[in-house]
Design a protein around this motif. Structure first.
Motif, mmCIF file in Angstrom:
data_model
loop_
_atom_site.group_PDB
_atom_site.id
_atom_site.type_symbol
_atom_site.label_atom_id
_atom_site.label_comp_id
_atom_site.label_asym_id
_atom_site.label_seq_id
_atom_site.Cartn_x
_atom_site.Cartn_y
_atom_site.Cartn_z
ATOM 1 N N TRP A 53 -4.649 5.870 -8.241
ATOM 2 C CA TRP A 53 -3.281 5.606 -8.718
ATOM 3 C C TRP A 53 -2.355 6.784 -8.398
ATOM 4 O O TRP A 53 -1.144 6.615 -8.357
ATOM 5 C CB TRP A 53 -3.277 5.335 -10.210
ATOM 6 N N ILE A 54 -2.915 7.965 -8.180
ATOM 7 C CA ILE A 54 -2.092 9.118 -7.825
ATOM 8 C C ILE A 54 -1.302 8.818 -6.556
ATOM 9 O O ILE A 54 -0.154 9.228 -6.419
ATOM 10 C CB ILE A 54 -2.956 10.380 -7.666
ATOM 11 N N LEU A 55 -1.897 8.081 -5.638
ATOM 12 C CA LEU A 55 -1.186 7.697 -4.417
ATOM 13 C C LEU A 55 0.031 6.840 -4.742
ATOM 14 O O LEU A 55 1.071 6.949 -4.089
ATOM 15 C CB LEU A 55 -2.120 6.949 -3.467
ATOM 16 N N LEU A 56 -0.077 6.004 -5.756
ATOM 17 C CA LEU A 56 1.052 5.165 -6.156
ATOM 18 C C LEU A 56 2.177 6.010 -6.757
ATOM 19 O O LEU A 56 3.343 5.635 -6.687
ATOM 20 C CB LEU A 56 0.594 4.102 -7.144
ATOM 21 N N PHE A 57 1.814 7.145 -7.354
ATOM 22 C CA PHE A 57 2.822 8.044 -7.905
ATOM 23 C C PHE A 57 3.629 8.735 -6.813
ATOM 24 O O PHE A 57 4.672 9.314 -7.087
ATOM 25 C CB PHE A 57 2.180 9.116 -8.789
ATOM 26 N N LEU A 58 3.152 8.688 -5.580
ATOM 27 C CA LEU A 58 3.826 9.351 -4.472
ATOM 28 C C LEU A 58 4.773 8.439 -3.697
ATOM 29 O O LEU A 58 5.524 8.906 -2.850
ATOM 30 C CB LEU A 58 2.784 9.940 -3.513
#
Length: 132
Positions: A53-58
């Motif tokens: 989900w960290i990728l979605l935060f980017l």
């Protein structure tokens, strides 16, 4: 100018102390609150979401949706309502310390351990016998 700098430093210290305490309440290492990126990994672990989900935060604009969703799951994990989520989003400098230093207890991801476990179960089984 000095007063402004001191005010900003005081806010940063308050927010770091709040996140440190929230992480500790959830059974995670408090020092993780001061490590960039890793603090998001720990936050996602607290709310029961995968690390990717960290990728979605980017992703621009998509990140707002997922950060709000993560804050909602954080408030649910401590037994709070959607109203508290709105407070975390709009007045985080007040609501994060309230969550950290108040009487809120960590109840597990989503605030309901049974519902969380049910959501983690696969919804299909390739090895199950076919109905006749």
């Amino acid at each position: 100018m000095t007063v402004l700098v001191l005010f900003i430093v005081a806010l940063v210290v308050l927010m770091v102390a709040s996140m440190w305490t929230i992480f500790t309440k959830a059974g995670q290492p408090g020092w993780a609150a001061i490590i960039p990126i890793y603090n998001m990994v720990v936050l996602l672990k607290i709310v029961g979401k995968p690390v990717w989900w960290i990728l979605l935060f980017l992703i621009p604009f998509v990140n707002y949706v997922f950060i709000i969703w993560t804050y909602n799951m954080l408030s649910k994990s401590f037994g709070k309502s959607e109203g508290y989520t709105v407070g975390l989003i709009l007045l985080g400098v007040v609501f994060f310390p309230m969550l950290a230093f108040g009487d809120a207890k960590y109840l597990g991801p989503y605030g309901d351990q049974a519902a969380f476990q049910a959501a983690q179960q696969p919804h299909f089984d390739f090895d199950a016998p076919k109905p006749a």
